[in-house]
Structure formats: structure tokens, C-alpha cells
Design a protein around this motif. Sequence first.
Motif, PDB file in Angstrom:
ATOM      1  N   THR A   9       0.852  -1.191   0.000  1.00  0.00           N
ATOM      2  CA  THR A   9       0.000   0.000   0.000  1.00  0.00           C
ATOM      3  C   THR A   9       0.884   1.236   0.000  1.00  0.00           C
ATOM      4  N   THR A  10       0.431   2.302  -0.635  1.00  0.00           N
ATOM      5  CA  THR A  10       1.209   3.544  -0.626  1.00  0.00           C
ATOM      6  C   THR A  10       0.555   4.577   0.288  1.00  0.00           C
ATOM      7  N   GLN A  13      -5.138   2.769   1.563  1.00  0.00           N
ATOM      8  CA  GLN A  13      -6.469   2.230   1.252  1.00  0.00           C
ATOM      9  C   GLN A  13      -6.427   0.707   1.046  1.00  0.00           C
ATOM     10  N   THR A  14      -5.365   0.210   0.451  1.00  0.00           N
ATOM     11  CA  THR A  14      -5.266  -1.252   0.233  1.00  0.00           C
ATOM     12  C   THR A  14      -5.157  -1.978   1.574  1.00  0.00           C
ATOM     13  N   SER A  56      -1.820  -1.473  -5.113  1.00  0.00           N
ATOM     14  CA  SER A  56      -2.551  -0.359  -5.730  1.00  0.00           C
ATOM     15  C   SER A  56      -1.772   0.227  -6.916  1.00  0.00           C
ATOM     16  N   VAL A  57      -2.529   0.847  -7.821  1.00  0.00           N
ATOM     17  CA  VAL A  57      -1.956   1.410  -9.047  1.00  0.00           C
ATOM     18  C   VAL A  57      -1.497   2.846  -8.790  1.00  0.00           C
ATOM     19  N   VAL A  59       0.516   5.712 -11.160  1.00  0.00           N
ATOM     20  CA  VAL A  59       1.080   6.026 -12.479  1.00  0.00           C
ATOM     21  C   VAL A  59       1.231   4.741 -13.317  1.00  0.00           C
ATOM     22  N   ALA A  90      -9.319   4.362 -11.256  1.00  0.00           N
ATOM     23  CA  ALA A  90     -10.017   4.123 -12.526  1.00  0.00           C
ATOM     24  C   ALA A  90     -11.141   3.109 -12.341  1.00  0.00           C
ATOM     25  N   ALA A 126      -9.395   5.083  -3.203  1.00  0.00           N
ATOM     26  CA  ALA A 126      -9.825   6.312  -2.536  1.00  0.00           C
ATOM     27  C   ALA A 126      -8.851   7.446  -2.844  1.00  0.00           C
TER      28      ALA A 126
HETATM   29  C1  LIG Z   1       0.533   9.723  -7.321  1.00  0.00           C
HETATM   30  C2  LIG Z   1      -0.649   8.836  -7.598  1.00  0.00           C
HETATM   31  C3  LIG Z   1      -0.768   8.220  -8.833  1.00  0.00           C
HETATM   32  C4  LIG Z   1      -1.886   7.420  -9.125  1.00  0.00           C
HETATM   33  N1  LIG Z   1      -1.984   6.834 -10.351  1.00  0.00           N
HETATM   34  C5  LIG Z   1      -3.113   6.130 -10.668  1.00  0.00           C
HETATM   35  C6  LIG Z   1      -3.268   5.565 -11.965  1.00  0.00           C
HETATM   36  O1  LIG Z   1      -2.374   5.616 -12.828  1.00  0.00           O
HETATM   37  N2  LIG Z   1      -4.451   4.929 -12.249  1.00  0.00           N
HETATM   38  C7  LIG Z   1      -5.452   4.827 -11.320  1.00  0.00           C
HETATM   39  O2  LIG Z   1      -6.503   4.289 -11.645  1.00  0.00           O
HETATM   40  N3  LIG Z   1      -5.313   5.315 -10.063  1.00  0.00           N
HETATM   41  C8  LIG Z   1      -4.172   5.968  -9.725  1.00  0.00           C
HETATM   42  N4  LIG Z   1      -4.015   6.474  -8.455  1.00  0.00           N
HETATM   43  C9  LIG Z   1      -5.046   6.233  -7.457  1.00  0.00           C
HETATM   44  C10 LIG Z   1      -4.671   5.108  -6.447  1.00  0.00           C
HETATM   45  O3  LIG Z   1      -4.588   3.861  -7.100  1.00  0.00           O
HETATM   46  C11 LIG Z   1      -5.749   5.086  -5.347  1.00  0.00           C
HETATM   47  O4  LIG Z   1      -5.695   6.312  -4.659  1.00  0.00           O
HETATM   48  C12 LIG Z   1      -5.611   3.910  -4.398  1.00  0.00           C
HETATM   49  O5  LIG Z   1      -6.680   3.959  -3.475  1.00  0.00           O
HETATM   50  C13 LIG Z   1      -4.280   3.932  -3.662  1.00  0.00           C
HETATM   51  O6  LIG Z   1      -4.207   2.802  -2.824  1.00  0.00           O
HETATM   52  P1  LIG Z   1      -3.239   2.798  -1.542  1.00  0.00           P
HETATM   53  O7  LIG Z   1      -3.782   3.863  -0.613  1.00  0.00           O
HETATM   54  O8  LIG Z   1      -3.374   1.438  -0.970  1.00  0.00           O
HETATM   55  O9  LIG Z   1      -1.870   3.080  -2.033  1.00  0.00           O
HETATM   56  C14 LIG Z   1      -2.902   7.245  -8.144  1.00  0.00           C
HETATM   57  C15 LIG Z   1      -2.757   7.857  -6.887  1.00  0.00           C
HETATM   58  C16 LIG Z   1      -1.653   8.648  -6.604  1.00  0.00           C
HETATM   59  C17 LIG Z   1      -1.542   9.302  -5.259  1.00  0.00           C
END
Ligand SMILES: Cc1cc2nc3c(=O)[nH]c(=O)nc-3n(C[C@H](O)[C@H](O)[C@H](O)COP(=O)(O)O)c2cc1C
Length: 180
Positions: A9-10, A13-14, A56-57, A59, A90, A126
Motif C-alpha cells: 500500500t502507498t 487504502q489497500t 494499488s496502481v 502512475v 479508474a 480512494a
Molecule cells: C501519485 C498517484 C498516482 C496514481 N496513479 C493512478 C493511476 O495511474 N491509475 C489509477 O486508476 N489510479 C491511480 N491512483 C489512485 C490510487 O490507485 C488510489 O488512490 C488507491 O486507493 C491507492 O491505494 P493505496 O492507498 O493502498 O496506495 C494514483 C494515486 C496517486 C496518489
Amino acid sequence: MRILIAYATTEGQTRKICRFVSDRLVAAGHSVELLNVTDAEGLEPARFDAVVLAGSVHVGALQPELIAFAQAHADVLSRHPVLYLQVSLAAAGQDAEEWQELREIADKTVAGFGWRPGRIEQVAGAFRFAEYDFFKSWAMRWIASQHGQKVDPKADREYTDWARLAEAVDGWAATAADRR
Ligand SMILES: Cc1cc2nc3c(=O)[nH]c(=O)nc-3n(C[C@H](O)[C@H](O)[C@H](O)COP(=O)(O)O)c2cc1C
């Protein structure tokens, strides 16, 4: 079943999604280990009957540590029932091109694993403004506006469809239990 949930997770949310999946599986009578892949030293995946992998995705790509984990344990994981959860923004929308991209990202990611999970689910994530720095916050507001969404940078906005996720997890766990 003994189920391993391994995630990257970054912004968090994951992790929240995986805690929900864990609670659901425990309530159904399974025993669960919930693990951030960065903390997997000494783990023996062979101890488990089934595995949930999640990341999670960002970029267009998943966390490299998730791919490294899946690759390192390819031998065992490729023989287990595995549910792969790919979290993104997305997946919250209906745009056909963006969904095609999500499928391509998943294909690229599992090519990195070196084996293919039995089930792949796209999960909406999210906006977590509290976790973003100034530039990320600006970029994410711009992305939201491109999708016709007005977001308040002082508040997080969650798109995860918990009922749909529960259904996917229940369905997967039932088929995984049948395979044993
Ligand atoms: C810098 C950044 C880049 C992201 N790039 C994408 C992307 O390319 N495609 C997408 O659908 N969501 C993208 N997201 C949305 C994340 O996938 C989404 O916020 C997700 O909930 C993050 O999960 P995490 O909190 O577990 O890391 C991006 C979010 C951030 C902050």
C-alpha cells in the motif's frame, strides 16, 4: 482454510481493504495472516491453503515490492488458489479506455509475477488527501476534475464498493475451499 493476505500500500487504502477482507474471512471460519509484503522475511507460504494478494496502481504500475514478493514465492503461489486485488481510482468509473488500461496493468503485473492468479478483481480505491504532499494533492485534484469530480482536499473520498468486494471474496473463498 489457512489464508495469507499479503499486500502493498502507498497511502493506506489497500491496507484498509485487506483488513476488511481479513475480517470477512475470519467471520466465515478461516484463519488469516495479514501481512505487508515489506515485512515478509522468513514467511513460508506453503503453510497456507490459499492466498489473497493486493496492491494499488500508481502512475500505471503496482508497487515493485508486491511483484518481488509474488516472484520470490512463485513456486508455492502458482500452485495455490490466489485472489489478486488490484486497487485503483479508474476502477471507480465506467470509462471503457480506463478499464482496458486496468486490464493491461494487471496483465503486465502478473507477467512480473511469472505465474497467473486464479482470480483477478479490480477494486475501487480512494483519494487520501491527508497522505499527499502539496504536489500529489494538486495532481489528484486535477485528475478528479478531469473526471468531473469535485473533491475537497481537506477530506478523503472513498470509492471502494464494500458489498461488491465482499461478494467477490466470498465467491473466491468458496471455490478455493472446494479445490482442497
Ligand atoms: C501519485 C498517484 C498516482 C496514481 N496513479 C493512478 C493511476 O495511474 N491509475 C489509477 O486508476 N489510479 C491511480 N491512483 C489512485 C490510487 O490507485 C488510489 O488512490 C488507491 O486507493 C491507492 O491505494 P493505496 O492507498 O493502498 O496506495 C494514483 C494515486 C496517486 C496518489
